[in-house]
Design a protein around this motif. Structure first.
Motif, PDB file in Angstrom:
ATOM      1  N   ILE A 173       0.879  -1.163   0.000  1.00 24.20           N
ATOM      2  CA  ILE A 173       0.000   0.000   0.000  1.00 24.20           C
ATOM      3  C   ILE A 173       0.914   1.209   0.000  1.00 24.20           C
ATOM      4  O   ILE A 173       1.789   1.349   0.866  1.00 24.20           O
ATOM      5  N   ILE A 174       0.727   2.056  -0.992  1.00 21.49           N
ATOM      6  CA  ILE A 174       1.620   3.178  -1.224  1.00 21.49           C
ATOM      7  C   ILE A 174       0.812   4.463  -1.213  1.00 21.49           C
ATOM      8  O   ILE A 174      -0.283   4.513  -1.782  1.00 21.49           O
ATOM      9  N   MET A 180      -1.861  -2.027 -10.177  1.00 22.76           N
ATOM     10  CA  MET A 180      -1.937  -0.891  -9.263  1.00 22.76           C
ATOM     11  C   MET A 180      -3.336  -0.306  -9.356  1.00 22.76           C
ATOM     12  O   MET A 180      -3.799   0.019 -10.446  1.00 22.76           O
ATOM     13  N   SER A 181      -4.011  -0.213  -8.215  1.00 26.65           N
ATOM     14  CA  SER A 181      -5.349   0.357  -8.221  1.00 26.65           C
ATOM     15  C   SER A 181      -5.507   1.278  -7.019  1.00 26.65           C
ATOM     16  O   SER A 181      -4.897   1.065  -5.969  1.00 26.65           O
ATOM     17  N   TYR A 182      -6.323   2.292  -7.212  1.00 17.65           N
ATOM     18  CA  TYR A 182      -6.525   3.267  -6.146  1.00 17.65           C
ATOM     19  C   TYR A 182      -7.291   2.655  -4.984  1.00 17.65           C
ATOM     20  O   TYR A 182      -8.202   1.858  -5.177  1.00 17.65           O
ATOM     21  N   ALA A 183      -6.896   3.054  -3.797  1.00 16.80           N
ATOM     22  CA  ALA A 183      -7.611   2.708  -2.570  1.00 16.80           C
ATOM     23  C   ALA A 183      -7.952   4.053  -1.938  1.00 16.80           C
ATOM     24  O   ALA A 183      -7.258   4.538  -1.053  1.00 16.80           O
ATOM     25  N   HIS A 204      -8.421   8.307  -2.412  1.00 12.95           N
ATOM     26  CA  HIS A 204      -7.647   9.328  -3.122  1.00 12.95           C
ATOM     27  C   HIS A 204      -6.193   9.357  -2.690  1.00 12.95           C
ATOM     28  O   HIS A 204      -5.344   9.877  -3.405  1.00 12.95           O
ATOM     29  N   ASP A 205      -5.897   8.801  -1.515  1.00 11.00           N
ATOM     30  CA  ASP A 205      -4.579   8.982  -0.928  1.00 11.00           C
ATOM     31  C   ASP A 205      -3.686   7.754  -0.974  1.00 11.00           C
ATOM     32  O   ASP A 205      -2.549   7.814  -0.540  1.00 11.00           O
ATOM     33  N   ALA A 206      -4.188   6.633  -1.461  1.00  8.45           N
ATOM     34  CA  ALA A 206      -3.394   5.409  -1.426  1.00  8.45           C
ATOM     35  C   ALA A 206      -3.576   4.579  -2.687  1.00  8.45           C
ATOM     36  O   ALA A 206      -4.602   4.654  -3.356  1.00  8.45           O
ATOM     37  N   VAL A 207      -2.557   3.778  -2.948  1.00  5.41           N
ATOM     38  CA  VAL A 207      -2.543   2.895  -4.108  1.00  5.41           C
ATOM     39  C   VAL A 207      -2.228   1.485  -3.615  1.00  5.41           C
ATOM     40  O   VAL A 207      -1.276   1.291  -2.847  1.00  5.41           O
ATOM     41  N   LEU A 208      -3.013   0.524  -4.041  1.00  2.82           N
ATOM     42  CA  LEU A 208      -2.743  -0.871  -3.745  1.00  2.82           C
ATOM     43  C   LEU A 208      -1.984  -1.460  -4.925  1.00  2.82           C
ATOM     44  O   LEU A 208      -2.457  -1.384  -6.064  1.00  2.82           O
ATOM     45  N   THR A 209      -0.819  -2.008  -4.654  1.00  2.64           N
ATOM     46  CA  THR A 209      -0.004  -2.633  -5.692  1.00  2.64           C
ATOM     47  C   THR A 209       0.050  -4.130  -5.417  1.00  2.64           C
ATOM     48  O   THR A 209       0.353  -4.545  -4.295  1.00  2.64           O
ATOM     49  N   LYS A 268     -10.006  -5.400  -5.288  1.00  3.44           N
ATOM     50  CA  LYS A 268     -11.070  -4.408  -5.082  1.00  3.44           C
ATOM     51  C   LYS A 268     -11.592  -4.473  -3.649  1.00  3.44           C
ATOM     52  O   LYS A 268     -11.818  -3.451  -3.009  1.00  3.44           O
ATOM     53  N   ARG A 269     -11.759  -5.676  -3.138  1.00  3.99           N
ATOM     54  CA  ARG A 269     -12.215  -5.864  -1.760  1.00  3.99           C
ATOM     55  C   ARG A 269     -11.170  -5.308  -0.780  1.00  3.99           C
ATOM     56  O   ARG A 269     -11.510  -4.612   0.179  1.00  3.99           O
ATOM     57  N   ALA A 270      -9.905  -5.601  -1.037  1.00  2.00           N
ATOM     58  CA  ALA A 270      -8.833  -5.095  -0.174  1.00  2.00           C
ATOM     59  C   ALA A 270      -8.772  -3.569  -0.220  1.00  2.00           C
ATOM     60  O   ALA A 270      -8.607  -2.918   0.820  1.00  2.00           O
ATOM     61  N   ALA A 271      -8.936  -2.997  -1.405  1.00  2.00           N
ATOM     62  CA  ALA A 271      -8.901  -1.532  -1.541  1.00  2.00           C
ATOM     63  C   ALA A 271     -10.019  -0.893  -0.725  1.00  2.00           C
ATOM     64  O   ALA A 271      -9.809   0.138  -0.076  1.00  2.00           O
ATOM     65  N   LYS A 272     -11.196  -1.507  -0.724  1.00  2.00           N
ATOM     66  CA  LYS A 272     -12.301  -0.976   0.069  1.00  2.00           C
ATOM     67  C   LYS A 272     -11.953  -1.001   1.556  1.00  2.00           C
ATOM     68  O   LYS A 272     -12.214  -0.046   2.290  1.00  2.00           O
ATOM     69  N   ASN A 273     -11.341  -2.097   2.010  1.00  2.00           N
ATOM     70  CA  ASN A 273     -10.935  -2.198   3.416  1.00  2.00           C
ATOM     71  C   ASN A 273      -9.859  -1.176   3.772  1.00  2.00           C
ATOM     72  O   ASN A 273      -9.852  -0.634   4.872  1.00  2.00           O
ATOM     73  N   ILE A 274      -8.973  -0.898   2.820  1.00  2.00           N
ATOM     74  CA  ILE A 274      -7.934   0.112   3.036  1.00  2.00           C
ATOM     75  C   ILE A 274      -8.569   1.490   3.202  1.00  2.00           C
ATOM     76  O   ILE A 274      -8.208   2.246   4.102  1.00  2.00           O
TER      77      ILE A 274
END
Length: 120
Positions: free
Chosen positions: A25-26, A83-86, A88-93, A110-116
């Motif tokens: 997570i970046i 790489m997908s947005y999680a 506005h402030d984070a990117v899941l790689t 997508k599920r992980a990004a929502k949790n992030i």
């Protein structure tokens, strides 16, 4: 505390598929917030590259009238980097093996990004 919660999400994501080799997570500015990467991978370099790829992806999507950028995927001879947005402030790689079942990885990411987003 927050970093442990983020690492827990990454651990669940990596465990969801044998095709997922690593994840991170970046922040939008390229700093690593949490990562489960192999020992030989430099977290700072991954963060910087992800930020650069997303900036280029955003510009490309905008210039070619494709709307807001959702994700960037790189396919190499040894596998994939997604790489997908999680938020506005984070990117899941996510780093996945060659021959990975991408549909399932997209769903899990997508599920992980929502949790992030919920944590951040």
């Amino acid at each position: 505390m927050r970093e442990q919660m983020l690492k827990s999400i990454l651990s669940d994501l990596n465990g969801s598929s044998a095709d997922i080799e690593a994840s991170a997570i970046i922040s939008a500015d390229g700093l690593t917030m949490a990562a489960l990467l192999p020992q030989d991978v430099d977290e700072d370099r991954v963060g910087a590259m992800a930020a650069a790829m997303l900036a280029l992806g955003e510009r490309t999507a905008r210039e070619l009238n494709r709307g807001d950028l959702d994700q960037v995927m790189v396919k190499g001879s040894n596998g994939y980097i997604l790489m997908s947005y999680a938020g506005h402030d984070a990117v899941l790689t996510v780093i996945a093996k060659e021959g990975a079942k991408l549909g399932l990885i997209f769903l899990d990411a997508k599920r992980a990004a929502k949790n992030i987003v919920d944590i951040l």
